[in-house]
Design an enzyme around this catalytic site. Sequence first.
Site, PDB file in Angstrom:
ATOM      1  CD  GLU A  55       0.208   8.352   9.614  1.00  0.00           C
ATOM      2  OE1 GLU A  55       0.652   7.965   8.455  1.00  0.00           O
ATOM      3  OE2 GLU A  55      -0.505   7.654  10.253  1.00  0.00           O
ATOM      4  CG  HIS A  61      -4.407  12.826   5.832  1.00  0.00           C
ATOM      5  ND1 HIS A  61      -4.978  12.450   6.726  1.00  0.00           N
ATOM      6  CD2 HIS A  61      -3.618  11.747   4.923  1.00  0.00           C
ATOM      7  CE1 HIS A  61      -4.933  11.049   6.893  1.00  0.00           C
ATOM      8  NE2 HIS A  61      -3.891  10.677   5.800  1.00  0.00           N
ATOM      9  CE1 TYR A  97      -4.036   1.808  10.155  1.00  0.00           C
ATOM     10  CE2 TYR A  97      -2.554   3.860  10.760  1.00  0.00           C
ATOM     11  CZ  TYR A  97      -3.803   3.176  10.077  1.00  0.00           C
ATOM     12  OH  TYR A  97      -4.664   3.957   9.636  1.00  0.00           O
ATOM     13  CD  GLU A 124      -4.774   7.549   9.998  1.00  0.00           C
ATOM     14  OE1 GLU A 124      -4.198   6.560   9.548  1.00  0.00           O
ATOM     15  OE2 GLU A 124      -4.762   8.710   9.224  1.00  0.00           O
ATOM     16  NE  ARG A 146      -7.508  12.607  11.557  1.00  0.00           N
ATOM     17  CZ  ARG A 146      -6.485  11.970  11.096  1.00  0.00           C
ATOM     18  NH1 ARG A 146      -6.402  10.571  11.060  1.00  0.00           N
ATOM     19  NH2 ARG A 146      -5.458  12.764  10.549  1.00  0.00           N
ATOM     20  CG  ASN A 177      -2.713   8.533  12.684  1.00  0.00           C
ATOM     21  OD1 ASN A 177      -3.637   8.978  13.424  1.00  0.00           O
ATOM     22  ND2 ASN A 177      -2.600   8.925  11.385  1.00  0.00           N
TER      23      ASN A 177
HETATM   24  C1  BGP Z   1      -1.718   6.217   7.416  1.00  0.00           C
HETATM   25  C2  BGP Z   1      -2.453   7.390   6.936  1.00  0.00           C
HETATM   26  C3  BGP Z   1      -3.568   6.901   6.183  1.00  0.00           C
HETATM   27  C4  BGP Z   1      -3.723   5.691   5.761  1.00  0.00           C
HETATM   28  C5  BGP Z   1      -3.338   4.430   6.666  1.00  0.00           C
HETATM   29  C6  BGP Z   1      -3.044   3.120   6.142  1.00  0.00           C
HETATM   30  O1  BGP Z   1      -0.517   6.157   7.246  1.00  0.00           O
HETATM   31  O2  BGP Z   1      -2.484   8.445   7.489  1.00  0.00           O
HETATM   32  O3  BGP Z   1      -3.647   7.698   5.356  1.00  0.00           O
HETATM   33  O4  BGP Z   1      -3.506   5.219   4.439  1.00  0.00           O
HETATM   34  O5  BGP Z   1      -1.890   4.969   7.307  1.00  0.00           O
HETATM   35  O6  BGP Z   1      -1.954   2.818   5.439  1.00  0.00           O
HETATM   36  P1  BGP Z   1      -1.954   2.317   4.054  1.00  0.00           P
HETATM   37  O7  BGP Z   1      -2.802   2.735   3.278  1.00  0.00           O
HETATM   38  O8  BGP Z   1      -0.645   2.174   3.491  1.00  0.00           O
HETATM   39  O9  BGP Z   1      -2.411   0.818   4.291  1.00  0.00           O
END
Ligand code: BGP
Length: 477
Positions: free
Chosen positions: A170, A124, A301, A378, A80, A299
Site C-alpha cells: 500500500e 509494510h 476494503y 487483504e 501473508r 487490498n
Molecule cells: C490496510 C493496511 C493494513 C490494515 C488494514 C485495515 O490499509 O495494509 O495494515 O491496517 O488496512 O486498516 P485499519 O487498520 O485502518 O482499519
Amino acid sequence: MHHPKFNDFPADFLWGAASAAYQVEGAWDADGKGPSVWDLFTKLPGKTFEGSNGDVAVDHYHRVEEDVALMAEMGLKAYRFSVSWPRIFPTGRGEVNEAGLAFYERLIDSLIAHGIEPVLTLYHWDLPQALQEEYGGWEDRRIIDDFERYCVTLYQRFAGKVKYWVSLNEQNYNLTNAYQLGTHPPAVQDRKRFFAANHIAFLANARVIKAFRQHVPGGLIGPSFAYSPAYPASCDPKDMLAFENAEEFTNLWWLDAYCFGRYPQAALAYLRENGEAPEILAGDLELLREGTPDYIGVNYYYTLTFTDNPIGGQTMQRINTTGQKGTTPSSGVPGLYKTTPNPHLETSNWDWAIDPTGMRIALRRLSSRYGLPLMITENGLGEFDKLTADGRVHDDYRIAYLRSHLKACQEALQDGAELLGYCAWSFTDILSWLNGYQKRYGFVYVERDEQGGSLRRIKKESFHWYKSVIASGGKTL
Ligand code: BGP
C-alpha cells in the site's frame, strides 16, 4: 473425470489470511531490533487512538508456535506476513542482525511444516528510524540501494522456501497518509514532496523486482495496492469527469506506474501545470519498465464515490479513527473531485462502504487493463467485537462480509480473472495503525485493549466458518 466449472475456485487456490509485523509482533526492541518510524511516531501525543502502539501488539513474536498451530487447525493454505526491516538491519543497512533473520526463518519453517504457503511482504511501513533521520527516508534516492540490499538479503536467505513475495504494501495509502494527510510518519502535508517521495518508492519497487529475477527463480513478486475503485455519483458529465479524475489520481497513478512503467497522461499534465510533478530523471522510466510485477496484490476494503468539486471546494480530510458512524467528512482535491456517500451501500462503523460487487469490479478492471494474475492480499471487516459471557465471539457480520466477498471472487473468476488466492485481513486480532485495538479484524480474538490484557487467543465464529470454507475448497461458502 471431473470437469471443474468455470467459476470453481482452482484446486491450488491460496486460502489465506494476513498480518503485518508492527501490528502483531510486539517485542519492539528484542534481539537487536532497531527502532522503526512507527516505534517513535506512536509515542507522540495525539497520533493514534488513545496513544496505542505496537510495543507488545499481540505478542506474536513470542507466540509464533501457538499462532501457527491455530492456522494449521484452521487448514489455512497461505499466511501473508511482513518482515520488519529494522529487525534485519537495525539502522537500515550495514551489518545483518542474524537474530532477526532467525525469527522469520522459524516462522517460515513452521508454516512449511504445516503445509502453509508463506507469502512474504518486504515492506509494510516500518521504515528504520535511522534512515528517516539520516536522509529523510523515501524522500532521498539513497533509499533505493538500501532497500535493495535489505531485500536481496531476504531473497538469498529464503529463496528456496518462499515462492510468493509482496514488494511494497500500500505505497499509495501509506505515502498519502505520510505526506498529504500528515497521519503516518513523518507526518508531512506537502503535495510536491508527496509526489517526489512516491516516485522514489516506484524506483525502489522496480529495483527490487528486477533483483528478484536473479535471486528467486520461479518465485512471483508484486506490490500490494490499496484499491478503492472509483464510482461516479451520477451520470452528470461533471460527476463522470470527477470520477475519471479520481480513478486516474488515486488509482492509475500507481497501477500504471507499476505495470506499464508510465504515469497516466491527464494527471501528469495537471501536476506539471501545478509544479507538483515528480522529477523524472533519465533512466527512471526504463527502470520502471524493467521492474514490472508478476502479479498484482489487491487490498480491497471499499469503493469510493466521487462528485464534482469546484475550485475553492473541499480539500483532503482525515479518515474516521473512532468508529463513530457517520463522522467521516467528504474529502477531495478542489477542481478535480471529492467523495460523497453512496446511497446504495451500507457502511461499517468506520464508514467504510460494504460493497462486494466493488471487489468484482476491482478484479475485472485490473485483469483486463494489465493482463496480470491477481491475489487478494487483504480483505476484511474491522468491527467492535464482543467476547460474550459464553466465552465466544459471535461475529456473524464478519462472516456475512467475507462470504459475500468470496462470492465476488468467484464471479471474477467467471469473468475470466486469474486469481491466485485470497488473504483475509487478518488472522488474529491486531493493532490497527490509527484505530488502536478496538477495531478488530481477526478470525482469532486476542484478549487485550489499549491498556493491555491476557493476550489469550479465542477462536471466533468466523474461524469455524472459514475452516469449513477451506475444507470444501470454496464449494460451501
Ligand atoms: C490496510 C493496511 C493494513 C490494515 C488494514 C485495515 O490499509 O495494509 O495494515 O491496517 O488496512 O486498516 P485499519 O487498520 O485502518 O482499519
